[in-house]
Motif scaffolding. Structure first.
Motif, short mmCIF file in Angstrom:
data_model
loop_
_atom_site.label_atom_id
_atom_site.label_comp_id
_atom_site.label_asym_id
_atom_site.label_seq_id
_atom_site.Cartn_x
_atom_site.Cartn_y
_atom_site.Cartn_z
N GLU A 14 0.73 -1.61 -0.05
CA GLU A 14 -0.08 -0.04 0.28
C GLU A 14 1.00 1.19 -0.34
OE1 GLU A 14 -3.74 1.92 2.41
OE2 GLU A 14 -2.45 -0.30 3.22
N VAL A 15 0.46 2.59 -1.06
CA VAL A 15 1.10 3.01 -0.66
C VAL A 15 0.18 4.97 -0.61
CG1 VAL A 15 2.03 5.41 -2.61
CG2 VAL A 15 2.31 2.79 -3.36
N TRP A 16 1.40 5.14 0.83
CA TRP A 16 0.43 5.94 1.53
C TRP A 16 -0.51 7.44 1.02
CZ3 TRP A 16 2.09 11.89 2.71
CH2 TRP A 16 1.21 12.11 3.42
N ALA A 89 8.02 13.16 -7.45
CA ALA A 89 8.18 14.17 -6.28
C ALA A 89 7.51 15.31 -5.26
CB ALA A 89 9.17 15.36 -6.67
N SER A 90 6.19 15.32 -5.60
CA SER A 90 5.08 16.30 -4.49
C SER A 90 4.85 14.98 -3.57
CB SER A 90 4.15 16.66 -5.68
OG SER A 90 4.36 17.73 -6.31
N TRP A 91 4.89 13.69 -3.81
CA TRP A 91 4.71 12.90 -2.97
C TRP A 91 5.69 12.70 -1.86
CZ3 TRP A 91 6.29 8.31 -1.66
CH2 TRP A 91 5.91 7.60 -1.17
N GLN A 92 6.81 12.52 -2.72
CA GLN A 92 7.48 11.59 -1.62
C GLN A 92 8.25 13.33 -0.61
OE1 GLN A 92 11.00 12.01 -4.69
NE2 GLN A 92 11.05 10.35 -3.69
N ASN A 93 7.69 14.36 -1.29
CA ASN A 93 8.13 15.51 -0.59
C ASN A 93 7.31 15.18 1.08
OD1 ASN A 93 10.16 16.78 -1.54
ND2 ASN A 93 8.92 18.19 -2.22
N LEU A 94 5.72 15.13 0.85
CA LEU A 94 4.59 14.78 1.92
C LEU A 94 4.60 13.35 2.97
CD1 LEU A 94 1.45 15.63 -0.68
CD2 LEU A 94 2.78 17.08 0.88
N ASP A 95 5.55 12.36 1.52
CA ASP A 95 6.14 11.18 2.84
C ASP A 95 6.82 11.36 3.35
OD1 ASP A 95 5.97 8.54 2.75
OD2 ASP A 95 7.86 8.69 2.08
N ARG A 96 7.68 12.52 3.52
CA ARG A 96 9.10 12.65 4.45
C ARG A 96 8.05 13.70 5.86
NH1 ARG A 96 11.59 14.82 -0.27
NH2 ARG A 96 13.22 13.30 -0.77
N GLU A 107 -2.57 21.05 5.17
CA GLU A 107 -3.33 21.79 4.17
C GLU A 107 -2.93 20.87 3.26
OE1 GLU A 107 -5.40 24.03 2.07
OE2 GLU A 107 -5.96 23.01 4.08
N ASN A 108 -1.35 21.20 3.07
CA ASN A 108 -0.76 20.65 1.74
C ASN A 108 -1.21 18.84 1.74
OD1 ASN A 108 0.92 22.86 1.44
ND2 ASN A 108 2.50 21.70 2.84
N ARG A 109 -1.10 18.58 2.17
CA ARG A 109 -1.57 16.66 2.24
C ARG A 109 -3.52 16.80 1.37
NH1 ARG A 109 1.44 15.50 7.08
NH2 ARG A 109 -0.72 15.81 8.53
N ARG A 110 -4.30 17.82 2.46
CA ARG A 110 -5.35 18.35 1.73
C ARG A 110 -5.19 17.89 0.30
NH1 ARG A 110 -9.68 21.73 1.00
NH2 ARG A 110 -8.34 22.97 0.79
N SER A 111 -5.13 19.20 -0.08
CA SER A 111 -4.89 19.83 -1.65
C SER A 111 -3.90 18.66 -2.75
CB SER A 111 -3.39 21.00 -1.79
OG SER A 111 -4.20 22.40 -1.17
N PHE A 112 -3.32 17.87 -2.26
CA PHE A 112 -2.16 16.88 -2.56
C PHE A 112 -3.26 16.23 -3.52
CE2 PHE A 112 -0.29 12.86 -3.62
CZ PHE A 112 0.64 12.89 -4.73
#
Length: 243
Positions: A14-16, A89-96, A107-112
């Motif tokens: 599963e991918v976050w 790359a956007s997913w990687q930044n949020l994953d960190r 808010e960044n996670r919600r926008s993504f």
């Protein structure tokens, strides 16, 4: 036991923020969205162990087939690959920062997550001008607008396909019967190429400006002059005077 094993297997793949990777390109009768493309990308990366760039290239090829089926002009393949890499790359930044609970991170996670539900848009910048069928324009407009009419692709329009095939055939015939091609064909059939013309006395351009003088034909200008034979000799003149 089997259920527990399946649950552990799904948890491992599963991918976050995305869920399970997409094993098949199930785009359906609509253009794929960002989330579908990214899940397909993760299938190549995590399941098939492809490199990031190779996975992006494979997904781009699959997505391009759908856009071509929809008859919508697209961007270059390299730009589509870059778009997938930017999503990754956007997913990687949020994953960190997924363990952070700051308001900006939430808010960044919600926008993504909202962006994952929008169209993976690889349409040409002048797509609306290049499209010739109004229904295709309306389809693209509906795919780009989240709240717009969600049109779907139907089967192949056979009558339109036949018209385009005939138009293509007429274009090929027109090009093959052009004057330039006809001249080339005549020259080839006579067995004389450019080199043969020069070898057989053809015009090589060196005498292109030659013009015969006034009152002289081209034939007389090229023939040698004859020697004149005198008719009135001294003996003939004396005999004529004696009479």
């Amino acid at each position: 036991m089997a259920a527990a094993t399946a649950a552990r297997s799904r948890s491992a793949t599963e991918v976050w923020l995305l869920g399970q990777p997409e094993p098949n390109p199930c785009w359906g009768k609509q253009l794929p969205k960002n989330g579908q493309v990214l899940r397909r990308f993760f299938h190549f990366v995590r399941v098939q162990r492809k490199s990031v760039k190779e996975a992006a290239s494979l997904v781009t090829a699959e997505v391009a087939v759908v856009w071509e089926k929809a008859r919508i002009p697209t961007q270059k393949k390299s730009r589509c690959v870059e778009r997938i890499l930017r999503l990754y790359a956007s997913w990687q930044n949020l994953d960190r920062s997924k363990k952070r609970s700051a308001e900006v991170d939430v808010e960044n996670r919600r926008s993504f997550s909202l962006a994952l539900m929008t169209l993976f848009d690889i349409g040409h910048a002048d797509a609306f001008d290049l499209i010739t069928v109004d229904e295709d324009r309306q389809f693209l407009l509906g795919q780009r607008c989240p709240d717009g009419p969600r049109c779907i692709m139907q089967g192949v329009d056979q009558s339109l396909a036949d018209r385009e095939r005939r138009r293509l055939e007429r274009g090929v015939l027109k090009r093959s019967s052009s004057p330039e091609r006809a001249t080339t064909a005549t020259r080839s059939s006579s067995g004389l190429g450019a080199g043969d013309e020069e070898e057989n006395g053809g015009d090589d351009g060196r005498d292109a400006d030659f013009v015969p003088s006034a009152g002289i034909s081209a034939q007389s200008a090229c023939s040698p002059k004859r020697r004149r034979t005198p008719i009135m000799t001294p003996a003939v003149a004396a005999a004529w005077t004696a009479q």
